[in-house]
Design an enzyme around this catalytic site. Structure first.
Site, PDB file in Angstrom:
ATOM      1  CD  GLU A 218      -2.454   1.094   2.847  1.00 35.68           C
ATOM      2  OE1 GLU A 218      -3.080   2.092   3.234  1.00 35.68           O
ATOM      3  OE2 GLU A 218      -2.398   0.029   3.503  1.00 35.68           O
ATOM      4  CG  ASP A 220      -1.436   4.953   3.189  1.00 38.57           C
ATOM      5  OD1 ASP A 220      -2.401   4.525   2.548  1.00 38.57           O
ATOM      6  OD2 ASP A 220      -1.023   4.432   4.240  1.00 38.57           O
ATOM      7  CD  GLU A 223      -3.488   6.855   5.710  1.00 38.95           C
ATOM      8  OE1 GLU A 223      -4.479   6.191   6.030  1.00 38.95           O
ATOM      9  OE2 GLU A 223      -2.332   6.629   6.133  1.00 38.95           O
ATOM     10  CG  HIS A 234       1.926   1.111   4.760  1.00 40.69           C
ATOM     11  ND1 HIS A 234       1.987   0.985   6.133  1.00 40.69           N
ATOM     12  CD2 HIS A 234       1.280   2.282   4.526  1.00 40.69           C
ATOM     13  CE1 HIS A 234       1.405   2.028   6.704  1.00 40.69           C
ATOM     14  NE2 HIS A 234       0.980   2.837   5.754  1.00 40.69           N
TER      15      HIS A 234
END
Length: 445
Positions: A218, A220, A223, A234
């Site tokens: 993942e 991001d 956020e 991640h």
């Protein structure tokens, strides 16, 4: 563990007829310029194939329709969605609005998650190496405790229909979600109902957790709410969406023993020591719309090179704003991007476990991009940690003055979902003007 799980999955192929598709509500994907978006299957009405009886209500399964994965997958169908009326999802031109609480004709919906489509049955996939990704965002209506997120997940482009022929719904109906938290609340994984060991959530009337989780890398990009933001890679040791169980999911006390880096290596300007950079009236003023640019640099400045740095800048009111600098004792004041050195030093200074490095770091993140990642946009509140990890002091058992604990100005008592849902039902996030291209090509500099 995973070879065994894969064998279990394939053993069902002869008995599971389908993760089926309903026909009671037309599925019309909201348009976003030349593409469209699709609602995640987890939010959809799941009903009996023979009628309109719910297979899942609130946070529990109907055990007569779903006594086991095979029977449930045979008996139940995902249906189309009323995007605006039920879920508060609307599009206009290049802008997508996600509303937080929507009172629909049959239910009250909380939050949503959508994916960008390439065509009616495939997600759009991206390889961001040696590229930049840019979008405009309005977070002015996102208070403490909420997250308007834009990120990439290493999902299958077809939603899983190719690898798991028992999944007949696919990307058209938003199936196949996975992320680095290996979520257990996904109702269907690998085209099979996640009913085994399902436990309704004690504090969320709309969610529960099954025996299996769904893991993948993942990235991001964003956020954030109006108070704080973070961007975070991640990586995972698995290279495709993977159904996990127990330790491989990183459950409970085994957080760092699973296949994915759940913490990631984050750059949150407030956490990194600049408390005046982003927020209402600050350098990046969240009271109005701005542009977010994220650049993915490689070791040799080619798309085939190793991912070596993730840089961030902003544009607001015609002014290019470089990312904030680190202001943390023990870290170089010149640091302003995510590199292997930044992550290693940050983990040491903050006293955090460096699972980012053990799961492959930026190289592994780049390998995930090589396979193509799916764009996800969502709005959500946090029943696990009240979003304190993003916008307040976290963890709560450490002093707010300890390095890395203070992440935003929200109170440690904020973010309680029942409070956020009752006090800020009209919260929303607007994403617009999404662009992707060569470094320096997507914004005016």
């Amino acid at each position: 563990m995973f070879p065994y799980i894969a064998l279990v999955s394939f053993s069902f192929l002869s008995v599971v007829l389908a993760q089926q598709v309903g026909t009671l509500t037309a599925e019309t994907h909201p348009q976003l310029t030349q593409r469209s978006v699709v609602l995640d299957g987890n939010w959809r009405w799941l009903h009996s194939t023979s009628g309109s009886n719910n297979c899942y209500t609130g946070n529990t399964w109907d055990t007569s329709l779903c006594p086991d994965p095979a029977t449930c997958s045979r008996n139940c169908a995902l249906d189309g969605a009323d995007y605006s009326g039920t879920y508060g999802i609307t599009s206009s031109g290049n802008a997508l609005t996600l509303k937080f609480v929507t009172h629909g004709p049959y239910s009250t919906n909380i939050g949503s998650r959508v994916y960008l489509l390439a065509d009616d049955s495939h997600y759009q996939t991206f390889n961001l190496k040696n590229k930049e990704f840019t979008f405009d965002v309005d977070v002015s209506q996102l208070p403490c405790g909420l997250n308007g997120a834009l990120y990439f997940s290493q999902m299958d482009a077809d939603g899983g229909t190719g690898r798991f022929p028992n999944n007949k719904a696919g990307a058209k109906y938003g199936t196949g979600y996975c992320d680095s938290q290996c979520p257990h609340d996904i109702k269907f994984i690998n085209g099979e109902a996640n009913v085994q060991g399902w436990q309704p959530s004690p504090n969320d009337s709309n969610a529960g957790k099954g025996q299996y989780g769904s893991c993948c890398a993942e990235m991001d990009i964003w956020e954030a709410n109006s108070v704080a933001s973070a961007y975070t890679p991640h990586p995972c040791t698995v290279t495709t969406p993977t159904r996990c169980q127990g330790n491989d999911c990183g459950d409970g006390d085994n957080r760092y023993g699973g296949v994915c880096d759940k913490d990631g290596c984050d750059f949150n300007s407030f956490r990194m020591g600049d408390k005046n950079f982003l927020g209402p009236g600050k350098t990046v003023n969240t009271n109005s719309k701005f542009t977010v640019v994220t650049q993915f640099l490689t070791s040799d400045n080619t798309a085939s090179g190793t991912l070596s740095e993730i840089r961030r800048l902003y544009v607001q009111n015609g002014r290019v704003i470089q990312n904030s600098k680190v202001n943390i004792p023990g870290m170089a004041a010149t640091l302003d991007s995510i590199t292997e050195s930044f992550c290693s030093t940050q983990k040491t200074v903050f006293g955090d476990t460096n699972s980012f490095a053990s799961k492959g770091g930026l190289r592994a993140m780049g390998n995930a991009f090589d396979k193509g990642m799916v764009l996800v946009l969502s709005i959500w509140d946090d029943h696990e940690a009240k979003m304190l990890w993003l916008d307040s002091n976290y963890p709560l058992d450490k002093s707010a003055s300890a390095p890395g604990v203070a992440r935003g100005t929200c109170a440690t008592t904020s973010g309680e979902p029942k409070d956020v849902e009752s006090q800020s039902p009209n919260a929303q996030v607007i994403f617009s003007n999404i662009k992707y291209g060569d470094i320096g090509s997507t914004y005016n500099n």
